[in-house]
Motif scaffolding. Structure first.
Motif, PDB file in Angstrom:
ATOM      1  N   LYS A 147     -34.799  -0.667 -34.755  1.00 57.86           N
ATOM      2  CA  LYS A 147     -33.885  -1.684 -35.282  1.00 57.86           C
ATOM      3  C   LYS A 147     -33.418  -1.334 -36.691  1.00 57.86           C
ATOM      4  CE  LYS A 147     -35.671  -5.624 -32.615  1.00 57.86           C
ATOM      5  NZ  LYS A 147     -36.404  -6.920 -32.682  1.00 57.86           N
ATOM      6  N   VAL A 183     -27.701  -2.827 -32.771  1.00 57.11           N
ATOM      7  CA  VAL A 183     -28.138  -2.795 -31.378  1.00 57.11           C
ATOM      8  C   VAL A 183     -29.125  -3.930 -31.118  1.00 57.11           C
ATOM      9  CG1 VAL A 183     -29.348  -1.455 -29.604  1.00 57.11           C
ATOM     10  CG2 VAL A 183     -27.793  -0.303 -31.203  1.00 57.11           C
ATOM     11  N   SER A 184     -28.955  -4.617 -30.005  1.00 55.92           N
ATOM     12  CA  SER A 184     -29.902  -5.658 -29.583  1.00 55.92           C
ATOM     13  C   SER A 184     -30.915  -5.054 -28.610  1.00 55.92           C
ATOM     14  CB  SER A 184     -29.173  -6.813 -28.907  1.00 55.92           C
ATOM     15  OG  SER A 184     -28.267  -7.425 -29.802  1.00 55.92           O
ATOM     16  N   PHE A 185     -32.180  -5.452 -28.777  1.00 56.65           N
ATOM     17  CA  PHE A 185     -33.248  -4.921 -27.931  1.00 56.65           C
ATOM     18  C   PHE A 185     -33.959  -6.063 -27.199  1.00 56.65           C
ATOM     19  CE2 PHE A 185     -32.705  -1.788 -31.266  1.00 56.65           C
ATOM     20  CZ  PHE A 185     -32.830  -0.571 -30.615  1.00 56.65           C
ATOM     21  N   SER A 186     -34.322  -5.820 -25.966  1.00 59.91           N
ATOM     22  CA  SER A 186     -35.213  -6.719 -25.243  1.00 59.91           C
ATOM     23  C   SER A 186     -36.299  -5.860 -24.607  1.00 59.91           C
ATOM     24  CB  SER A 186     -34.456  -7.517 -24.175  1.00 59.91           C
ATOM     25  OG  SER A 186     -33.734  -6.654 -23.322  1.00 59.91           O
ATOM     26  N   THR A 228     -25.130  -0.875 -26.823  1.00 63.06           N
ATOM     27  CA  THR A 228     -25.236  -1.891 -27.865  1.00 63.06           C
ATOM     28  C   THR A 228     -26.360  -2.891 -27.540  1.00 63.06           C
ATOM     29  OG1 THR A 228     -23.520  -3.176 -26.730  1.00 63.06           O
ATOM     30  CG2 THR A 228     -22.819  -1.740 -28.544  1.00 63.06           C
ATOM     31  N   ASN A 229     -26.816  -2.867 -26.292  1.00 62.75           N
ATOM     32  CA  ASN A 229     -27.967  -3.656 -25.849  1.00 62.75           C
ATOM     33  C   ASN A 229     -28.890  -2.736 -25.062  1.00 62.75           C
ATOM     34  OD1 ASN A 229     -27.113  -6.662 -26.415  1.00 62.75           O
ATOM     35  ND2 ASN A 229     -25.335  -5.678 -25.474  1.00 62.75           N
ATOM     36  N   GLN A 250     -24.718  -2.348 -22.015  1.00 60.67           N
ATOM     37  CA  GLN A 250     -26.137  -2.474 -21.675  1.00 60.67           C
ATOM     38  C   GLN A 250     -26.721  -1.123 -21.251  1.00 60.67           C
ATOM     39  OE1 GLN A 250     -28.237  -5.554 -21.501  1.00 60.67           O
ATOM     40  NE2 GLN A 250     -29.634  -3.817 -21.601  1.00 60.67           N
TER      41      GLN A 250
END
Length: 244
Positions: free
Chosen positions: A88, A94-97, A61-62, A2
């Motif tokens: 992206k 990679v995960s995005f928030s 990775t996040n 994270q």
């Protein structure tokens, strides 16, 4: 792994960039994550894409993307998501928030009252009016949110009145309000608070216009700024985003 990517607005004024960076440095120790990077939405580097790359190169990775913005307008709704969509494409693994702007929060109401008291510690709230000066936007939700903040401030601290205006965009304009004040016969003092984070050119422009109009009953307070309440709210937004 994270990561947190802080997205400050950016400024052509070096002091504005430094103020944002120093503020973020006070937030980082409160977030127990090894990867925390700073970037800017515009007018400065690193850009959002550069900030994402810095996170990925450190093993992220996040990525929790945290806007350091007061209200939800086009920057939060369009510009930042657009840049993340580009990211992206570059980093599909990679995960995005994306977090929310600071928004409407009781701690920010406390900060606004504090700005008035800092300007005059002898005030009786019921004897004064407050004017919140927003930067402005074409997004009508900005007007709605700042009006809600004004209403909350009036109720919580019992001011005679709390109004809003904007330097540009939709809603009542600052110039119009100044014109009205020149003919307003009310004896109540008016405390103006620039609802912005950086104390820079915008405040100087506001002050210049007040002087030009010669309105003696106006007290120009410090900007909302990067105080401890803003920091606390930002930390809340970070934790909310990481938890998603």
């Amino acid at each position: 792994m994270q990561a947190v990517l802080y997205v400050a607005h950016g400024s052509r004024v070096k002091a504005g960039l430094e103020e944002a960076i120093e503020f973020i440095k006070t937030v980082k120790p409160m977030i127990d994550l090894p990867i925390q990077e700073i970037c800017f939405l515009e007018l400065a580097e690193p850009s959002i894409l550069q900030g994402v790359t810095a996170c990925v190169e450190k093993g992220a990775t996040n990525i929790a993307v945290i806007p350091i913005l007061l209200l939800s307008a086009n920057h939060a709704k369009q510009d930042i998501p657009l840049e993340i969509e580009k990211a992206k494409t570059n980093y599909p693994f990679v995960s995005f928030s994306i977090g929310s702007p600071l928004g409407i929060h009781e701690k920010l109401i406390d900060s606004l009252h504090k700005r008035v008291v800092e300007a005059d510690s002898t005030i009786q709230s019921e004897d004064v009016e407050v004017l919140l000066i927003g930067r402005g936007s074409s997004d009508n939700s900005v007007q709605h949110d700042l009006q809600q903040i004004a209403d909350n401030l009036k109720i919580q601290y019992h001011y005679a009145n709390v109004n809003i205006c904007f330097l540009y965009g939709n809603g009542p304009s600052f110039d119009e309000v100044l014109q009205q004040l020149t003919v307003n016969k009310s004896n109540k003092r008016i405390f103006m608070i620039p609802y912005i984070l950086f104390t820079g050119l915008l405040k100087l422009g506001i002050q210049k216009k007040i002087v030009q109009q010669g309105i003696e009953k106006v007290v120009l307070c410090d900007c909302l700024g990067y105080d401890e309440h803003v920091r606390d709210v930002l930390i809340e937004r970070i934790k909310e985003t990481i938890a998603v």
